[in-house]
Enzyme design. Structure first.
Site, short mmCIF file in Angstrom:
data_model
loop_
_atom_site.label_atom_id
_atom_site.label_comp_id
_atom_site.label_asym_id
_atom_site.label_seq_id
_atom_site.Cartn_x
_atom_site.Cartn_y
_atom_site.Cartn_z
N PRO A 25 0.70 -1.44 -0.02
CA PRO A 25 0.07 0.00 -0.05
C PRO A 25 0.59 1.13 -0.09
CG PRO A 25 -0.83 -1.68 1.55
CD PRO A 25 0.61 -1.87 1.18
N THR B 18 2.25 2.74 -2.47
CA THR B 18 3.81 2.98 -3.52
C THR B 18 3.53 3.52 -4.79
OG1 THR B 18 3.01 0.46 -4.22
CG2 THR B 18 4.91 0.89 -2.45
N THR C 53 -2.18 3.34 -8.00
CA THR C 53 -3.00 4.28 -8.60
C THR C 53 -2.62 5.33 -9.36
OG1 THR C 53 -4.56 3.59 -6.82
CG2 THR C 53 -5.33 5.49 -8.27
N HIS D 54 18.06 -0.71 29.25
CA HIS D 54 17.21 -1.48 28.03
C HIS D 54 17.62 -0.97 26.49
CE1 HIS D 54 13.95 -3.82 26.37
NE2 HIS D 54 14.23 -2.66 25.42
N GLU D 55 17.75 0.25 26.43
CA GLU D 55 17.91 1.05 25.28
C GLU D 55 19.32 1.03 24.92
OE1 GLU D 55 15.71 1.62 23.09
OE2 GLU D 55 14.08 1.52 24.58
#
Length: 652
Positions: free
Chosen positions: A235, A237, A240, A457-458
């Site tokens: 979706p 990209t 249409t 943690h990070e």
């Protein structure tokens, strides 16, 4: 009345709103019926008339000669004596109060004269009924009223149904296709200049444009114009937009319709709309028919009988198959369709002769993202030092729709901060907001222990990602809450097409690094690693079940590429194999956990320093990580992506 003022002539134009006329008409009819019902004369015979005159109760008698009918008005003070004549309806407020009928032999002058001689003067009138047309109108009024109500009612129904052909719709057009037509001389048409990136896809569709422009060039050699092309991709990209550009470049009529527009609750409507669409297309040939989200109607037939079978949808699909390649000819009509679920489409729809080509519209690469940024920045005032190449590198995996959203969010962010132009930091903040969510620095209250756990943690994610060659390079680490996350680590993923087992293992180590860091520092894990564990577990099972990367399970794959086993009750493998796959996935996770723990423990000094820096600054960047841990560990030279000419130019 709806009033409109023309800006050029400054003259007020009055337009009639028919709905108001219908409402006023109903109000008027109700008023007339109410008033008519208020006069409720009762029928009496001639002897009763004589009796009423004899009592002196009659105020006036009106006799209509050509109707042979008379009307009696009773004196107001005498009306109460006749209450029983009117029953529950009550005495009428208006005259006449009574009426009587006579025969053709009745002589009104003589009869009323005799009454006057016997009981005193009688006030009477004799006239002829001249309301001939009024009587006629009374007969035709109600049929006309019913017709108007019927038209009004179905006019609103047609508007809701969206029938074509009329501004308000037509309920009888339910079987007609609800497509939009863009003529070849449309001034608002889209061309390939409006489509950035999509190099491979544009090359394929350009050939279709050349077919429509110069058909003799190909038919002279015996070639045939392809009947259809299917645009497949994620979706956002630009599928249409690419189809619109094909129509604009080919300079032919362009019919566009959604796959869901064929699906209706009424039996046979979908097939009728398909026939009507191709009938219109044949009249405008050569032309292009574009069906967006074709999976709504093109899903494989009866694959899941008893669960998702839909006879009306299948009949619509059958008609579409016949129109695209049946006994009838559709020369000059090229069908383009778009979907992001090509795996569930019916095989008869995908065969050559219907959709001769499948054009894959993938997520844009680095150079394509630069072009997309340039397109969406046309109407945005950016700062002079804005670096498009850096933003393109900063948005890997973003689709064209995502980049458009980034540009819009950056403009809103700049306006919120009062900047006169959109600056680089506005774009970076927009990317952070789209990826991680809205910053919640002041609204989220964390205890010192929670903040410390988040920092370590990070830091674990950043350290392992920096030291493993196939893990994504770290760009930024933050312990400022965003969205549902208490902290985030931003990476710059390398755009790989093929992932080896070593790449997957390194990425799994980077995912579980946060949880391992908590175990090392706190002696126990927390709930903050939920998303990391979910993604890592999915990767472990994919390695075993899909990619054949387990020695014990073997080089087998149970991947359902076309979704045919979506509703199967039984699994395609035995319970013993299922137990073996569970065991293998668990062993992979345990090995990843052990390896990650060893990496963090062996670099604990740099790990702690990075976490403490995070607690102090809340946000650190790749430069800070490199100062603590040294240069990023890179893959072997032969496994690195060769930089393209544009990348070398940007670095220079």
């Amino acid at each position: 009345m709806a009033r409109k003022q023309d800006k050029k002539s400054k003259v007020r134009v009055f337009r009639i709103n028919l709905s108001w006329l219908y409402i006023l008409l109903l109000i008027g009819i109700g008023y007339l019926l109410f008033n008519k019902g208020s006069s409720n004369p009762q029928k009496v015979e001639w002897p009763e008339v004589v009796e009423m005159v004899s009592k002196g109760d009659v105020e006036e008698i009106t006799f209509v000669r050509n109707d042979y009918q008379g009307y009696i008005k009773v004196k107001p003070e005498r009306l109460s004596h006749y209450a029983d004549k009117f029953g529950s309806a009550g005495v009428p407020r208006k005259s006449p109060h009574f009426f009587f009928l006579v025969s053709e032999k009745f002589n009104p002058e003589q009869s009323f004269a005799e009454l006057g001689e016997a009981y005193g003067p009688v006030d009477y009138k004799i006239k002829n009924n001249d309301r001939v047309w009024g009587n006629v109108l009374e007969w035709i009024f109600w049929p006309i009223l019913m017709i108007l109500l019927w038209v009004w009612m179905f006019r609103g129904l047609g508007r809701n149904m969206g029938g074509p052909g009329m501004p308000g719709g037509n309920p009888f057009d339910v079987g007609k296709a609800k497509n939009k037509l863009a003529e070849k001389d449309d001034k608002t048409k889209v061309t390939f200049k409006d489509v950035a990136g999509l190099y491979g896809a544009k090359e394929e569709v350009m050939e279709i444009v050349d077919f429509l422009r110069n058909p003799k060039k190909y038919t002279a050699l015996g070639g045939k114009i392809p009947k259809g092309a299917l645009l497949v991709g994620p979706p956002g990209t630009g599928k249409t937009l690419l189809a619109k550009a094909v129509a604009g470049e080919a300079d032919v009529p362009f019919f566009s319709i959604s796959g869901s527009d064929f699906v209706e609750m009424f039996v046979g409507v979908g097939a009728s709309r398909v026939r009507d669409l191709f009938r219109q297309a044949k009249e405008k040939a050569p032309c292009i028919v574009f069906i967006d989200e074709i999976d709504a109607v093109g899903r494989a037939r009866s694959r899941n009988a008893g669960f998702t079978s839909n006879d009306e949808r299948e009949n619509t699909l059958n008609q579409l198959l016949t129109e695209m390649d049946g006994f009838g000819t559709n020369s000059g009509v090229i069908v383009l369709a778009a979907t992001n679920r090509a795996d569930i489409l019916d095989s008869a729809l995908m065969r050559a002769g219907r959709f001769d080509r499948q054009i894959h519209v993938e997520l844009p690469e680095l150079k394509e993202r630069e072009e997309i940024f340039r397109v969406h920045l046309r109407g945005i005032k950016v700062a002079d030092n804005f670096d498009i190449k850096m933003m393109a590198k900063h948005t890997p995996g973003f689709s064209g729709a995502d980049i458009a959203n980034v540009c819009n969010e950056a403009a809103l962010t700049a306006a919120r901060h009062g900047h006169k132009a959109v600056m680089q930091e506005d774009f970076l903040e927009a990317v952070d907001r789209i990826v991680g969510g809205l910053e919640r620095k002041e609204s989220t209250i964390m205890t010192p222990a929670e903040k410390r756990t988040t920092a370590y943690h990070e830091a674990g994610h950043a350290l392992v990602g920096w030291l493993l060659p196939y893990a994504d390079p770290v760009m930024k680490v933050s312990i400022i809450p965003r969205g549902n996350a208490l902290g985030l680590t931003w990476y710059l993923p390398e755009e790989r097409k093929n992932w080896s087992k070593s790449v997957l293992i390194d990425r799994m180590c980077a995912l579980i690094a946060g949880r391992v860091a908590e175990e090392i520092i706190n002696g126990e894990p927390s709930t903050g690693a939920l998303n990391d564990l979910e993604r890592m577990t999915r990767m472990a099972y994919s390695m075993v079940q899909y990619y054949g990367m387990s020695d014990k399970v073997g080089a087998v794959s149970f991947y359902d590429s076309n979704g045919s086993r979506g509703y199967d009750i039984t699994k395609p493998y035995s319970e013993k194999t299922a137990e073996l796959m569970d065991k293998e996935a668990k062993e992979i996770v345990e090995k990843v956990h052990k390896r990650t723990s060893e990496i963090i423990t062996s670099h604990k000094e740099g790990f702690v320093e990075m976490a403490e820096l995070l607690l102090d600054k809340e946000v650190i960047f790749a430069e800070d990580v490199e100062r603590i841990l040294g240069p990023k560990v890179l893959p072997a030279e032969e496994d690195r992506r060769e930089p393209r000419e544009e990348d070398k130019t940007a670095e220079a």
